[in-house]
Each structure stands twice: as structure tokens, then as C-alpha cells.
Scaffold this active site. Structure first.
Site, short mmCIF file in Angstrom:
data_model
loop_
_atom_site.label_atom_id
_atom_site.label_comp_id
_atom_site.label_asym_id
_atom_site.label_seq_id
_atom_site.Cartn_x
_atom_site.Cartn_y
_atom_site.Cartn_z
N HIS A 1 0.84 -1.21 0.00
CA HIS A 1 0.00 0.00 0.00
C HIS A 1 0.87 1.26 0.00
O HIS A 1 0.57 2.23 -0.71
CB HIS A 1 -0.88 0.04 1.26
N ARG B 1 -1.96 -6.47 -8.14
CA ARG B 1 -0.89 -7.46 -7.93
C ARG B 1 -0.95 -8.56 -8.96
O ARG B 1 0.05 -9.19 -9.27
CB ARG B 1 -1.01 -8.07 -6.53
#
Ligand code: PNS
Length: 162
Positions: free
Chosen positions: A17, A90
Site C-alpha cells: 500500500h 498485484r
């Protein structure tokens, strides 16, 4: 771009993050990292705890602000007059979920745009759920979460056995 919004659960914040927030902040004047309250989702940390961890972890970045919000993301975006939402990717499965979310949000707000940033190569495995699981068993989460909040996360999750 003046304002971007990076929404999520951040339960807890990971180095993945932080990487996305750091890179997104370079694309705008102000990046709002927003913890969305979701009363129907059981989380390991309260919104206030998640916001505190995000603030501590993102302190070096002057144009990042951390907030907590309730309700729909599109309403938050409208209030902030944000140009777009930022989401990290991802994997291919992340893309599918994000594409659905973007399509649903665009139905609610025709100006809705998403900027999807691929995660840095070494961070593809990092997720809040892996952090929660490893920490709950007393494993070492260094290298998955920002150093400043590592001990807080470890202690909280070991105590609560999430
Ligand atoms: O980190 P997450 O859990 O993938 O974040 C999901 C989040 C918080 C961005 C999403 O659930 C959200 O936008 N929630 C706010 C409510 C809303 O607007 N829902 C409609 C999205 S299609």
C-alpha cells in the site's frame, strides 16, 4: 491532476500500500488515502486504528492526507472533486475485481475514473490478509508492513488471534 483518491480497507496497511500511495502521490497535488468504513465487514482493526497506522506510515509524504469515510466511494469522490481513484494491482485476479468495481462505480458516477498501478515487482505477494495470518501465529511480519507500525500490528494480532 489536482486530487486523487486511494481507497481501501487497509486492514492493516502493508508496504505494498505504501508503495502505491508513494507513486500515486507523485501524479497529483493531493492524494487522499481513505479508509472506507464497512459495518458489514469484520475487520481486525477499527477504522481509527487503521487511519492511525496509515498516517504514521505515510508521514514522509507531504501531499498525502489520510481520512476515514462512510458510504459510497463515488460520493466521497464527488465531495473531494477528485479526478480519479487509484488502485494497486498485484495479479490478473486483482484486475478482474477492479474492472468490475470500476464498471459499477461508473454506473453511479459517469465521471468516475480509475488509475490502476501495477505493484512493484518484489511486492506481489504482500497482502493484508497474509499479514493478519502470519502475525496471528506470532510469525515475523518485517518486510510486509512499514517498520513504524510493525510491533503495534504484531502485538494487536497476537492478542486477538484473528
Ligand atoms: O482494500 P479493499 O477491501 O479492496 O477496498 C475496497 C473498497 C473499500 C475500495 C470498496 O469496498 C469500496 O469502495 N467501498 C465503499 C462502498 C462502495 O462505494 N461500494 C461500491 C463499490 S462497487
Amino acid at each position: 491532476m489536482e486530487i486523487l483518491v486511494y481507497p481501501g480497507s487497509f486492514d492493516p496497511i502493508t508496504i505494498g500500500h505504501v508503495d502505491i500511495a508513494r507513486r500515486a502521490a507523485k501524479l497529483c497535488d493531493t492524494l487522499y488515502v481513505v479508509i472506507m468504513r464497512n459495518p458489514s465487514k469484520k475487520t481486525a482493526f477499527s477504522p481509527e486504528e487503521r487511519a492511525w497506522m496509515a498516517e504514521v506510515s505515510l508521514k514522509p509524504y507531504q501531499n498525502i492526507k489520510v481520512e476515514i469515510s462512510s458510504g459510497l466511494l463515488v460520493d466521497y469522490m464527488r465531495r473531494k472533486k477528485a479526478a480519479a481513484v487509484v488502485r494497486g494491482l498485484r495479479s490478473e485476479s486483482d484486475f478482474r475485481f477492479e474492472a468490475e468495481m470500476a464498471a459499477a462505480n461508473r454506473l453511479l458516477y459517469s465521471d468516475y475514473e480509475t488509475i490502476m498501478l501495477p505493484c512493484s515487482a518484489n511486492l506481489g505477494f504482500t497482502s493484508s490478509s497474509i499479514v493478519r495470518e502470519v502475525a496471528a501465529y506470532g510469525g515475523d511480519i518485517s518486510g510486509m508492513v512499514p517498520f513504524e507500525v510493525r510491533d503495534y500490528i504484531s502485538e494487536h494480532l497476537r492478542e486477538h488471534q484473528v
